[in-house]
Design an enzyme around this catalytic site. Structure first.
Site, PDB file in Angstrom:
ATOM      1  N   SER A  51     -39.891  55.172 154.656  1.00  0.00           N
ATOM      2  CA  SER A  51     -39.401  54.211 153.670  1.00  0.00           C
ATOM      3  C   SER A  51     -39.973  54.554 152.291  1.00  0.00           C
ATOM      4  CB  SER A  51     -39.750  52.797 154.130  1.00  0.00           C
ATOM      5  OG  SER A  51     -39.011  51.834 153.436  1.00  0.00           O
ATOM      6  N   HIS A 104     -33.953  50.532 160.505  1.00  0.00           N
ATOM      7  CA  HIS A 104     -34.675  51.167 159.407  1.00  0.00           C
ATOM      8  C   HIS A 104     -35.551  52.273 159.963  1.00  0.00           C
ATOM      9  CE1 HIS A 104     -36.379  51.707 155.546  1.00  0.00           C
ATOM     10  NE2 HIS A 104     -37.490  51.015 155.730  1.00  0.00           N
ATOM     11  N   ASP A 144     -29.089  52.573 158.319  1.00  0.00           N
ATOM     12  CA  ASP A 144     -30.316  52.044 157.730  1.00  0.00           C
ATOM     13  C   ASP A 144     -30.002  51.007 156.663  1.00  0.00           C
ATOM     14  OD1 ASP A 144     -32.807  51.729 156.268  1.00  0.00           O
ATOM     15  OD2 ASP A 144     -33.455  53.586 157.217  1.00  0.00           O
TER      16      ASP A 144
END
Length: 514
Positions: free
Chosen positions: A235, A483, A453
């Site tokens: 991320s 995610h 995602d």
């Protein structure tokens, strides 16, 4: 509301299983020490003086780890230490701060250290890595598993910008204002939050940027005795990895960037990307329940609109506001395992009970059952507002609203207004519009994009690959949901990543795992 970028799939799934995240959060070490307005930090790429040996030759005192806010002490395999780093990287021989580290040594022949960042910005690596270790047991055969709390986070001078009482009071503020009075209250709360961060962090507030943390990473590498940086970023950790590669291309070893942030997007661009990503995830969820996505989204949007005028009661006695409902809808979209619980929570809300969605929102906001909140969202804000120059005005947001709402009737307005409020009247100027990640001459870096995602849409992987430069970024695509991709159920993804990290096997650029 907190920005919807904070957790990787593994951490989000843990929160979903727990039902409520966070724990007691202490005062930041910098609170009350220096309340003067800090000077702007040097921009990315500013040369720094040679590092003193007191930094590069420091010996870490590894000892038993203590419990952290919301997480018990890890097992005997884990040891913790504190590393000294410059407060101001343009003055490396000046004042220092402590960075909290955690490590579990390799179980077999050691390749080196593998440094993890789990996203955010604002996530605690010291708390997250031990709970994630079961996902990377195979990697520990060859690597010391290492993570840290970046500056401004957790045990590394973590910043707390307001009290629990004031956090809860702020949840009643309308973050999609419809009147002049609501707009004034929204912007005043944003400005007050920034002043609280300045009061808590003092001069540290100007030195918690992604660039500062990337330089910290290279100091960690040196002190651990590694000639190359081996790194797994998820991320926001992918942006951090890209900035590291730009600053230290010749030090790049094996870097994996999973759930890749689009480095070409400014603040508004990121908000648009996330609006698309969360709506895609919501569409996929609705299809899984047999609903037509457009119709199902309209139904949810109608529920959210009703909450603007009349929040729902919950079993806790608190009210489910519009803002908390949208946060509660977003969290289970981070992992497909959360979809059944989302169905139950939405059905209950339609019956007039907001308890399920409030539970999800509390988990995202790190609120425990006694009303104490974690500080990851505080760190997220101080880091991202130091990074980003862009400060959209209310007038600009009004012009952007139709585009955001066209993309998503559920998330659009919240994402749009967030761009105006997130860094409104922030005490420190931002450093850049978009991060510098070009890394000519770096070793191949593996980038993983997941087509489902929500928080970091898969297009970011290709854009990161292009920005890193020819022959550096190698893209791997997973046609999945949630995610992040590694450890999310794809043997193809996991085996490709493991082969790269363990044996240096670089896959063909553009490989697809379905």
């Amino acid at each position: 509301m907190a920005r919807l970028t904070r957790w990787t799939a593994a951490v989000a799934a843990a929160v979903l299983l727990a039902g409520c995240g966070g724990g007691p959060a202490g005062r930041g070490p910098g609170e009350g020490k220096d309340r003067s307005a800090p000077a702007p930090a040097p921009p990315s790429g500013t040369p720094t003086a040679p590092l003193p040996s007191s930094l590069t030759s420091q010996r870490l005192d590894w000892g038993r780890c203590k419990a952290t806010a919301g997480s018990p002490a890890p097992g005997d395999a884990w040891r913790c230490a504190t590393l000294k780093a410059p407060l101001d990287w343009s003055r490396p021989d000046g004042e220092t701060i402590g960075l909290a580290l955690v490590r579990a040594k390799a179980t077999r022949e050691r390749t080196g250290s593998l440094l993890f960042n789990f996203g955010g910005p604002g996530g605690s690596g010291v708390a997250a890595l031990p709970s994630y270790a079961s996902e990377v047991t195979v990697l520990r055969q060859r690597y010391d598993l290492v993570s840290w709390d970046p500056r401004g986070v957790g045990g590394s001078s973590g910043v707390r910008c307001r009290s629990d009482r004031r956090i809860e009071a702020a949840e009643a503020i309308d973050v999609t204002p419809d009147t002049a009075a609501e707009e004034q209250a929204y912007l005043k709360d944003a400005a007050d939050f920034g002043q609280g961060c300045l009061k808590a962090a003092g001069k540290l507030l100007a030195h918690v940027s992604t660039t500062d943390t990337a330089r910290d990473m290279d100091l960690i590498r040196q002190v651990l005795g590694d000639t190359r940086m081996h790194y797994f970023g998820m991320s926001y950790g992918t942006e951090l990895g890209g900035v590291y590669a730009h600053l230290f291309p010749q030090r790049v070893g094996r870097l994996v960037l999973d759930a890749v942030v689009d480095p070409t997007a400014d603040s508004v661009g990121h908000a648009l990307n996330q609006t698309r990503g969360f709506q895609r995830a919501l569409d996929a969820y609705l299809k899984s329940t047999g609903q037509e996505p457009q119709r199902g989204s309209r139904k949810i949007a109608d529920l959210v609109r009703r909450l603007d005028a009349e929040p729902l009661p919950t079993s806790s006695g608190r009210k489910l506001t519009q803002t908390l409902a949208v946060t509660g809808i977003a969290l289970p979209l981070y992992s497909k395992s959360g979809w059944p619980a989302l169905t139950n929570a939405l059905a209950a809300a339609e019956r007039g009970d907001g308890s399920g969605l409030l539970s999800f929102a509390d988990a995202y906001n790190e609120r425990d059952g006694s009303g104490r909140y974690g500080t990851a969202t505080h760190a997220q804000r101080v880091i991202s507002c130091l990074d980003a120059k862009q400060r959209p005005t209310v007038e600009q947001v009004r012009k952007l609203l139709p585009e955001f709402e066209r993309i998503s009737p559920v998330f659009g307005a919240f994402m749009a207004w967030d761009t105006a409020g997130w860094c409104h009247d922030w005490p420190v100027p931002g450093q850049y519009d978009t991060p510098r990640v070009s890394a000519p001459g770096a070793a191949p870096i593996l980038l993983i994009g997941n087509t489902g995602d929500p928080a970091t849409p898969y297009e970011g992987a290709r854009r990161m690959a292009d920005a890193l430069g020819k022959g550096v970024g190698v893209e791997l695509t997973w046609k999945g949901e949630g995610h992040g991709a590694y450890g999310n159920g794809s043997d193809c993804v996991d085996s490709t990543v493991n082969a790269y990290l363990l044996y240096g096997t670089v896959p063909k650029d553009g490989k697809v795992c379905s």
